[in-house]
Design a protein around this motif. Structure first.
Motif, PDB file in Angstrom:
ATOM      1  N   ARG A  65     -25.389  18.225   4.508  1.00  0.00           N
ATOM      2  CA  ARG A  65     -26.306  18.072   3.388  1.00  0.00           C
ATOM      3  C   ARG A  65     -26.635  19.426   2.747  1.00  0.00           C
ATOM      4  O   ARG A  65     -26.783  19.538   1.526  1.00  0.00           O
ATOM      5  N   THR A 111     -24.048  20.448   0.249  1.00  0.00           N
ATOM      6  CA  THR A 111     -24.161  19.739  -1.023  1.00  0.00           C
ATOM      7  C   THR A 111     -25.124  20.462  -1.961  1.00  0.00           C
ATOM      8  O   THR A 111     -24.873  20.579  -3.170  1.00  0.00           O
ATOM      9  N   ALA A 155     -23.488  23.517  -3.322  1.00  0.00           N
ATOM     10  CA  ALA A 155     -22.476  23.191  -4.324  1.00  0.00           C
ATOM     11  C   ALA A 155     -23.083  23.112  -5.718  1.00  0.00           C
ATOM     12  O   ALA A 155     -22.466  23.544  -6.700  1.00  0.00           O
ATOM     13  N   SER A 175     -13.686  17.555  -5.491  1.00  0.00           N
ATOM     14  CA  SER A 175     -14.793  17.353  -4.550  1.00  0.00           C
ATOM     15  C   SER A 175     -16.105  17.979  -5.002  1.00  0.00           C
ATOM     16  O   SER A 175     -17.177  17.422  -4.747  1.00  0.00           O
ATOM     17  N   ASN A 178     -19.295  15.438  -5.298  1.00  0.00           N
ATOM     18  CA  ASN A 178     -20.363  15.601  -4.302  1.00  0.00           C
ATOM     19  C   ASN A 178     -19.911  15.301  -2.870  1.00  0.00           C
ATOM     20  O   ASN A 178     -20.665  14.712  -2.095  1.00  0.00           O
ATOM     21  N   TRP A 179     -18.711  15.725  -2.508  1.00  0.00           N
ATOM     22  CA  TRP A 179     -18.318  15.589  -1.104  1.00  0.00           C
ATOM     23  C   TRP A 179     -17.648  16.863  -0.567  1.00  0.00           C
ATOM     24  O   TRP A 179     -17.034  16.835   0.500  1.00  0.00           O
ATOM     25  N   GLN A 180     -17.787  17.975  -1.259  1.00  0.00           N
ATOM     26  CA  GLN A 180     -17.218  19.237  -0.793  1.00  0.00           C
ATOM     27  C   GLN A 180     -17.978  19.728   0.435  1.00  0.00           C
ATOM     28  O   GLN A 180     -19.215  19.805   0.437  1.00  0.00           O
ATOM     29  N   VAL A 181     -17.258  20.060   1.502  1.00  0.00           N
ATOM     30  CA  VAL A 181     -17.887  20.570   2.724  1.00  0.00           C
ATOM     31  C   VAL A 181     -17.222  21.855   3.214  1.00  0.00           C
ATOM     32  O   VAL A 181     -17.832  22.643   3.933  1.00  0.00           O
ATOM     33  N   SER A 208     -20.636  10.270   2.721  1.00  0.00           N
ATOM     34  CA  SER A 208     -20.888  10.890   4.029  1.00  0.00           C
ATOM     35  C   SER A 208     -19.678  10.708   4.947  1.00  0.00           C
ATOM     36  O   SER A 208     -19.283  11.640   5.671  1.00  0.00           O
ATOM     37  N   GLN A 257     -17.039  13.113   3.792  1.00  0.00           N
ATOM     38  CA  GLN A 257     -17.384  14.498   4.127  1.00  0.00           C
ATOM     39  C   GLN A 257     -17.134  14.795   5.601  1.00  0.00           C
ATOM     40  O   GLN A 257     -16.593  15.846   5.941  1.00  0.00           O
TER      41      GLN A 257
END
Length: 547
Positions: free
Chosen positions: A151, A154, A157, A195, A199-202, A407, A410
């Motif tokens: 989280r 995110t 990002a 990504s 909203n899933w770049q980790v 989630s 990710q």
């Protein structure tokens, strides 16, 4: 006297009649001619008998041949009847096989039955236990891991995007100011994809991908030619295309003067001398391949890098950091270097819009496998990145609040990234993970993506991916997928195309497939320890929150 005269006359007449010179006797030579005639008749009779024997033998031979021909014809008819019956049976078997195959494909597009069963925990094996019997951390551990490690990324990002967007706007504006509108390519505003904008770049460092569309100067335009699937398109070139440069005021596609070489003393009455195809030098200025009307990726790469270098020199004095190129094989791979030693990578990718759709042709993508056959310099990869972002945003509106779909992606992407650093890159990428998730979003009910079902959905995602790896088949989400909602507005050519298998390299490269499969199972084996370590060892007896 008279009597004597009569006698004398009678004697004379008798002598005359019986004289051999006047009236020869008919049978005077009979004895000689009869023997000769008899011999000739006997010889002729013998010839007739011999001829009769020869004719009888010829008739017998012809009768035997006729009988043999009739027998062969009968055998041929029997063989033809047998062959027709066999061909009919083979055809029926082939039709039955195709029907079974079509039915199997239709029912196996979704996840395996063990992943879509009524009970989440009842997962029969895929030729064995699912995921080789390996277990994932429980719901509490996964929840804590997500809050602790993902989280926060995110939130970072969002700040990274805001900074880069402001800088790229300034950089592209400087680039436009240096271009000649009459001769240079026209650069449009960038488009955020992948990504960081989904909203899933980790993975660290955070990496932004920005599309930069460009168009040719007037009076030219780009004419894209899609190769989603076709009769003459090689399998390894599906999903690519070519871009032809044509005149907007006199399309070379509609006149013979654009397809053939006219003589020096010949003139096209439709277009005239000034409207003919541009000379070779002009085509090079339009970034086309040598002696070709098709856009060249290498030419575009050189032009874009040169233009960015010139633009940065014009604005470098405004910033307290340096800008440098990152990967040499990517035309827009850039890196901001701060004085503190930190850096921020990002990708500016020159692209060409496909007609009026959200499809874009790109010269290079970082996820493009390097093991594949090198593409021609006039082949452009077709990107659905904008459609993917649109689909995720549209789907989010129908999902429950706090849905766990991103989630799951990710966490899976985090595990794949860590495994790649341990054992090196394999044939599996984060794009494959996203494709699997898109398929599941289309197949699952919205209520199945509640936040409390994170562990079940993650298990299902990995199970779906395992099944795809074992079958060496993972279809592209958009190409040939008629289940995609019509509201997406995909071009008809994409919907009509045959499905594109993203795992086709595994069929051709056994060593790559074995390495990928081993790396996947190694990732699953390391997952519990890795998640527990990053979760600061959440106690196993911690109560599990209810969904």
């Amino acid at each position: 006297m008279a009597m004597g005269l009569f006698r004398v006359c009678l004697v004379v007449v008798t002598a005359i009649i019986n004289h051999p010179l006047l009236f020869p006797r008919e049978n005077a030579t009979v004895p000689e001619n009869e023997e000769e005639i008899i011999r000739k008749m006997q010889a002729h009779q013998e010839k007739l008998q011999l001829e009769q024997l020869r004719l009888e033998e010829e008739v017998a031979r012809l009768a035997a041949e006729k009988e043999a021909l009739e027998q062969v014809a009968e055998e041929g008819r029997q063989q033809n009847e047998t062959r027709v019956a066999w061909d009919l049976w083979s055809t029926l078997c082939m039709i039955l096989f195709l029907m079974i195959e079509v039915w199997r494909q239709d029912h196996q597009e979704g996840p395996s039955p063990e992943c879509l069963g009524g009970e989440e925990d009842e997962l029969p094996g895929l030729g064995g236990a699912p995921l080789q019997g390996l277990t994932l951390p429980n719901k509490a551990t996964l929840g804590h891991f997500y809050e602790r490690c993902i989280r926060g990324a995110t939130a970072d990002a969002a700040r990274t995007r805001e900074f880069l967007e402001g800088f790229v706007d300034d950089l592209l504006e400087a680039l436009r100011s240096l271009c000649n509108r009459d001769t240079d390519m026209e650069v449009e505003d960038f488009i955020g994809v992948d990504s960081m904008y989904e909203n899933w770049q980790v993975d660290r460092p955070l990496l932004c991908h920005l599309f930069v569309p460009f168009t040719p100067p007037e009076p030219y335009r780009f004419h894209p030619e899609l190769w989603c699937s076709g009769r003459s398109v090689p399998l390894d070139r599906q999903g690519y295309g070519q871009i032809k440069v044509v005149r907007a005021d006199g399309d070379t596609l509609s006149c013979i003067c654009g397809k053939t070489k006219l003589g020096e003393d010949m003139l096209c009455l439709l277009h005239g001398r000034n409207s003919m195809a541009p000379p070779c030098g002009d085509m090079e200025n339009l970034l086309c391949a040598t002696d070709s009307l098709y856009l060249d990726t290498m030419q575009v790469m050189k032009w874009f890098q040169t233009a960015l270098t010139r633009a940065w020199k014009g604005i470098a004095h405004k910033y307290e950091f340096d800008l440098a190129f990152g990967q040499l094989d990517s035309p827009g791979s850039l890196k901001i270097k701060f004085r503190s030693g930190k850096f921020m990578p990002f990708n500016l990718i020159p692209v060409i819009q496909c007609d009026d759709s959200d499809l874009y042709f790109v010269s290079h993508l970082p996820r493009e496998p390097s093991e594949g056959t090198p593409a021609s310099s006039t082949d452009w990869l077709l990107s659905f990145a904008v459609y993917e972002r649109h689909f995720l945003r549209t789907t989010l509106k129908a999902l429950p609040e706090g849905a766990c779909h991103l989630s799951c992606l990710q966490i899976a992407s985090f595990l794949l990234s860590k495994q790649s650093r341990l054992t090196g890159p394999s044939g599996l990428s984060s794009y494959h993970l996203k494709t699997a998730l898109l398929h599941l979003l289309l197949l699952r009910q919205a209520a199945d993506w509640k936040a409390g079902q994170l562990d079940a959905r993650l298990h299902e995602l990995l199970c779906f991916l395992e099944k795809s790896l074992l079958q060496k088949k993972l279809n592209h989400f958009f190409i040939g997928n008629r289940k995609v909602p019509e509201a997406m507005g995909l071009p008809e050519a994409v919907l009509r195309a045959e499905p594109l298998n993203l795992f086709r390299p595994f069929v051709l490269q056994r060593s790559l497939y074995r390495k990928t499969l081993d790396s996947f199972y190694e990732m699953l084996k390391n997952a519990p320890a890795l998640i527990s370590e990053y979760s600061l060892h959440v106690p196993s007896d911690q109560p599990t929150p209810k969904s």
